[in-house]
Design a protein around this motif. Structure first.
Motif, short mmCIF file in Angstrom:
data_model
loop_
_atom_site.label_atom_id
_atom_site.label_comp_id
_atom_site.label_asym_id
_atom_site.label_seq_id
_atom_site.Cartn_x
_atom_site.Cartn_y
_atom_site.Cartn_z
N LEU A 63 0.83 -1.20 0.00
CA LEU A 63 0.00 0.00 0.00
C LEU A 63 0.87 1.25 0.00
O LEU A 63 0.63 2.19 -0.77
CB LEU A 63 -0.93 -0.02 1.22
CG LEU A 63 -1.74 1.23 1.53
CD1 LEU A 63 -2.69 1.53 0.38
CD2 LEU A 63 -2.51 1.05 2.81
N ALA A 64 1.89 1.26 0.84
CA ALA A 64 2.79 2.41 0.90
C ALA A 64 3.54 2.59 -0.42
O ALA A 64 3.69 3.72 -0.91
CB ALA A 64 3.78 2.25 2.06
N ASP A 65 3.97 1.48 -1.00
CA ASP A 65 4.67 1.55 -2.28
C ASP A 65 3.74 2.05 -3.39
O ASP A 65 4.13 2.89 -4.20
CB ASP A 65 5.24 0.17 -2.64
CG ASP A 65 6.21 0.24 -3.81
OD1 ASP A 65 6.97 1.23 -3.89
OD2 ASP A 65 6.20 -0.69 -4.64
N ALA A 66 2.52 1.55 -3.40
CA ALA A 66 1.54 2.00 -4.41
C ALA A 66 1.22 3.48 -4.21
O ALA A 66 1.03 4.22 -5.17
CB ALA A 66 0.27 1.17 -4.31
N ARG A 67 1.20 3.90 -2.96
CA ARG A 67 0.92 5.32 -2.68
C ARG A 67 2.05 6.20 -3.21
O ARG A 67 1.81 7.27 -3.75
CB ARG A 67 0.77 5.51 -1.18
CG ARG A 67 0.35 6.89 -0.78
CD ARG A 67 -0.79 6.81 0.19
NE ARG A 67 -1.10 8.13 0.69
CZ ARG A 67 -2.21 8.75 0.35
NH1 ARG A 67 -3.08 8.18 -0.44
NH2 ARG A 67 -2.45 9.94 0.82
N LYS A 68 3.31 5.75 -3.07
CA LYS A 68 4.45 6.50 -3.59
C LYS A 68 4.39 6.60 -5.10
O LYS A 68 4.82 7.58 -5.68
CB LYS A 68 5.77 5.81 -3.22
CG LYS A 68 6.23 6.03 -1.81
CD LYS A 68 7.61 5.42 -1.66
CE LYS A 68 7.69 4.65 -0.37
NZ LYS A 68 8.90 3.88 -0.24
N ARG A 69 3.87 5.57 -5.72
CA ARG A 69 3.80 5.50 -7.18
C ARG A 69 2.39 5.76 -7.65
O ARG A 69 1.94 5.17 -8.63
CB ARG A 69 4.26 4.12 -7.65
CG ARG A 69 5.62 3.75 -7.15
CD ARG A 69 5.92 2.29 -7.43
NE ARG A 69 7.12 1.86 -6.79
CZ ARG A 69 8.34 2.16 -7.21
NH1 ARG A 69 8.50 2.89 -8.26
NH2 ARG A 69 9.40 1.72 -6.55
N ASP A 70 1.69 6.63 -6.96
CA ASP A 70 0.27 6.85 -7.22
C ASP A 70 -0.02 7.23 -8.67
O ASP A 70 -1.05 6.87 -9.22
CB ASP A 70 -0.29 7.92 -6.28
CG ASP A 70 -1.80 7.95 -6.29
OD1 ASP A 70 -2.40 6.86 -6.24
OD2 ASP A 70 -2.38 9.05 -6.38
N ALA A 71 0.89 7.95 -9.31
CA ALA A 71 0.65 8.36 -10.69
C ALA A 71 0.49 7.13 -11.60
O ALA A 71 -0.33 7.13 -12.50
CB ALA A 71 1.79 9.24 -11.19
N GLU A 72 1.28 6.08 -11.34
CA GLU A 72 1.20 4.87 -12.16
C GLU A 72 0.21 3.87 -11.57
O GLU A 72 -0.68 3.39 -12.25
CB GLU A 72 2.57 4.20 -12.30
CG GLU A 72 3.63 5.06 -12.95
CD GLU A 72 4.28 6.05 -12.00
OE1 GLU A 72 4.38 5.77 -10.79
OE2 GLU A 72 4.67 7.12 -12.48
N ALA A 73 0.40 3.55 -10.29
CA ALA A 73 -0.44 2.54 -9.65
C ALA A 73 -1.88 3.04 -9.47
O ALA A 73 -2.81 2.25 -9.44
CB ALA A 73 0.15 2.15 -8.29
N GLY A 74 -2.04 4.35 -9.38
CA GLY A 74 -3.37 4.93 -9.21
C GLY A 74 -4.27 4.69 -10.40
O GLY A 74 -5.49 4.71 -10.28
N LYS A 75 -3.67 4.43 -11.55
CA LYS A 75 -4.47 4.20 -12.75
C LYS A 75 -5.29 2.93 -12.66
O LYS A 75 -6.27 2.77 -13.35
CB LYS A 75 -3.58 4.18 -13.99
CG LYS A 75 -3.02 5.54 -14.31
CD LYS A 75 -2.19 5.53 -15.55
CE LYS A 75 -1.73 6.96 -15.81
NZ LYS A 75 -0.66 7.06 -16.74
N CYS A 76 -4.87 2.00 -11.84
CA CYS A 76 -5.64 0.76 -11.67
C CYS A 76 -6.24 0.66 -10.26
O CYS A 76 -6.74 -0.38 -9.88
CB CYS A 76 -4.79 -0.47 -11.98
SG CYS A 76 -3.45 -0.76 -10.83
N GLY A 77 -6.18 1.73 -9.48
CA GLY A 77 -6.76 1.74 -8.15
C GLY A 77 -6.02 0.87 -7.15
O GLY A 77 -6.62 0.34 -6.22
N ALA A 78 -4.71 0.73 -7.33
CA ALA A 78 -3.92 -0.17 -6.49
C ALA A 78 -3.96 0.25 -5.03
O ALA A 78 -4.05 -0.61 -4.14
CB ALA A 78 -2.48 -0.24 -6.98
N VAL A 79 -3.90 1.54 -4.75
CA VAL A 79 -3.89 2.00 -3.36
C VAL A 79 -5.16 1.54 -2.66
O VAL A 79 -5.10 0.96 -1.56
CB VAL A 79 -3.75 3.55 -3.31
CG1 VAL A 79 -3.93 4.06 -1.90
CG2 VAL A 79 -2.41 3.99 -3.88
N GLU A 80 -6.30 1.76 -3.30
CA GLU A 80 -7.57 1.37 -2.70
C GLU A 80 -7.69 -0.15 -2.57
O GLU A 80 -8.19 -0.66 -1.58
CB GLU A 80 -8.74 1.91 -3.52
CG GLU A 80 -8.85 3.42 -3.51
CD GLU A 80 -7.91 4.12 -4.50
OE1 GLU A 80 -7.30 3.43 -5.35
OE2 GLU A 80 -7.77 5.34 -4.40
#
Length: 168
Positions: A63-80
């Motif tokens: 979750l923390a890693d996805a949050r750091k990479r939110d621009a990329e991981a956010g495109k697939c909703g990884a953080v959530e």
């Protein structure tokens, strides 16, 4: 895995922006196709991680890693997705911890009763003795489980707090 997939997507996006800045013509369909493939790779990695990772500590790290990479991981909703999975796992572990605490109280009570009767040269009734043996066995099984599966409920509450903080 997630870092690699996100880095590939970030490098691609940076290259597209640089090409636009330098006014280098690129085929829009090819850019869209490659972007879709890279986003699909990030989504695929997220799906595999969500299916295979059960340790809440690892989910919090993802979750923390996805949050750091939110621009990329956010495109697939990884953080959530990682946050929801972590909260789901923690809820299950909290329920299990409550059951374990109840079993330990029951075992303590049965052991006290057993010791009292042994001092009087008596034995527990068969049903209570059977239950005591079951609880002793369950305690032995818990002693060989992974550490993240045998914590107290308050530990899981603290971890859930970390997840919620990361999601906000």
């Amino acid at each position: 895995l997630l870092a690699s997939a996100c880095n590939d997507l970030a490098e691609f996006e940076a290259q597209v922006l640089e090409d636009e800045r330098l006014e280098i013509a690129r085929d829009a369909a090819a850019v869209t196709s490659e972007r879709t493939a890279l986003v699909g790779r990030v989504e695929s990695v997220c799906s595999v991680l969500l299916a295979k990772v059960g340790n809440p500590n690892h989910l919090i790290n993802l979750l923390a890693d996805a949050r750091k990479r939110d621009a990329e991981a956010g495109k697939c909703g990884a953080v959530e997705k990682f946050g929801a999975k972590a909260l789901e796992v923690l809820e299950e572990l909290q329920e299990k911890a409550a059951e374990v605490a109840e079993e330990e109280r029951e075992l303590s009570s049965l052991m006290d009763e057993h010791n009292t009767l042994v001092a009087q040269r008596k034995t527990l009734p068969a049903d209570k003795e059977s239950r005591r043996q079951e609880l002793i066995f369950a305690k032995g099984v818990r002693s060989v489980q992974l550490s993240w599966q045998t914590r107290r409920g308050s530990d899981y509450n603290n971890m859930a707090h970390k997840v919620v903080e990361a999601l906000l």
